[in-house]
Design an enzyme around this catalytic site. Structure first.
Site, mmCIF file in Angstrom:
data_model
loop_
_atom_site.group_PDB
_atom_site.id
_atom_site.type_symbol
_atom_site.label_atom_id
_atom_site.label_comp_id
_atom_site.label_asym_id
_atom_site.label_seq_id
_atom_site.Cartn_x
_atom_site.Cartn_y
_atom_site.Cartn_z
ATOM 1 N N ILE A 58 1.015 -1.366 -0.188
ATOM 2 C CA ILE A 58 -0.026 -0.049 -0.461
ATOM 3 C C ILE A 58 0.971 1.290 -0.205
ATOM 4 C CG2 ILE A 58 0.029 0.064 2.648
ATOM 5 C CD1 ILE A 58 -2.889 1.175 2.427
ATOM 6 N N SER A 59 0.777 1.972 -1.085
ATOM 7 C CA SER A 59 1.598 3.172 -0.916
ATOM 8 C C SER A 59 1.814 3.984 0.142
ATOM 9 C CB SER A 59 1.397 3.860 -2.154
ATOM 10 O OG SER A 59 0.796 3.567 -3.511
ATOM 11 N N GLN A 60 2.700 5.195 0.084
ATOM 12 C CA GLN A 60 3.133 5.965 1.348
ATOM 13 C C GLN A 60 1.851 7.383 1.212
ATOM 14 O OE1 GLN A 60 7.079 7.385 -0.041
ATOM 15 N NE2 GLN A 60 6.002 9.203 1.250
#
Length: 208
Positions: A58-60
């Protein structure tokens, strides 16, 4: 009820230059902890990419906000997401536009994302198990395309599914990756380098 973790995250995003209030509001109202494993919940609101299984992340939050802001979305925008992943970026988009189409190559991630979105009463999303390199031609053309994995080259199918005047945000490169914002002007595609990033690779094909 106020969520101090979400409050802190939004304050960080504002200090990092995110200005679109719709993006900030969408990310403030979504429970990010719902999109990560129980073991990762204590890090859900940190500005870090977190593992979600199958070698994916999950992207920052900053990158989610930045990529969404770069699309300059309108409520009626027809949006394609390549790489459903956890469903978090999908959910952010769904707070801003009427409908989101999202393609995920890993079947188990697609089903898990669908389950999460349903639990959060987010129904204006259509997901598909398939090859992200091919886009979703029957639902196009799109006002906006967001790609959440890095391609070595820009997929031609995605360029062709972008509406005239539409915008695509995509990380491109192998070891050194650039976040590109591409705008279609007739038969021309104007590309701007936004910043250096690091994403998992955009792999061709699909995986059961």
């Amino acid at each position: 009820m106020s969520n101090p973790h979400a409050d802190r995250l939004i304050a960080f995003l504002i200090s990092s230059g995110i200005k679109d209030q719709r993006v900030l509001d969408a990310m403030h109202c979504l429970p990010r902890e719902s999109f990560v494993s129980q073991a990762m919940m204590h890090q859900a609101y940190d500005n870090n990419a977190l593992p979600i299984g199958q070698g994916q992340t999950i992207s920052q939050p900053y990158i989610v906000a930045r990529m969404t802001e770069l699309l300059e979305l309108q409520r009626a925008s027809n949006v394609l997401e390549i790489g459903t992943g956890s469903g978090y970026q999908t959910a952010v988009l769904a707070q801003i536009v009427d409908h989101v189409y999202s393609v995920e190559r890993i079947k188990s991630l697609q089903w898990e994302a669908k389950r999460r979105l349903k639990q959060l009463d987010i129904y204006n999303v259509s997901t598909k198990h398939g090859d992200g390199w091919l886009g979703w031609e029957t639902k196009g053309p799109f006002d906006a395309i967001i790609v959440t994995a890095a391609a070595e080259v820009i997929p031609q199918a995605l360029l062709s599914q972008l509406k005239d005047g539409g915008k695509m945000v995509i990380p491109v490169g192998d070891a050194e990756q650039q976040l590109l914002r591409i705008e279609r002007k007739g038969d021309e595609y104007l590309s701007t380098v936004v910043e250096m990033v690091r994403f998992v690779p955009l792999v061709a094909g699909d995986l059961a």
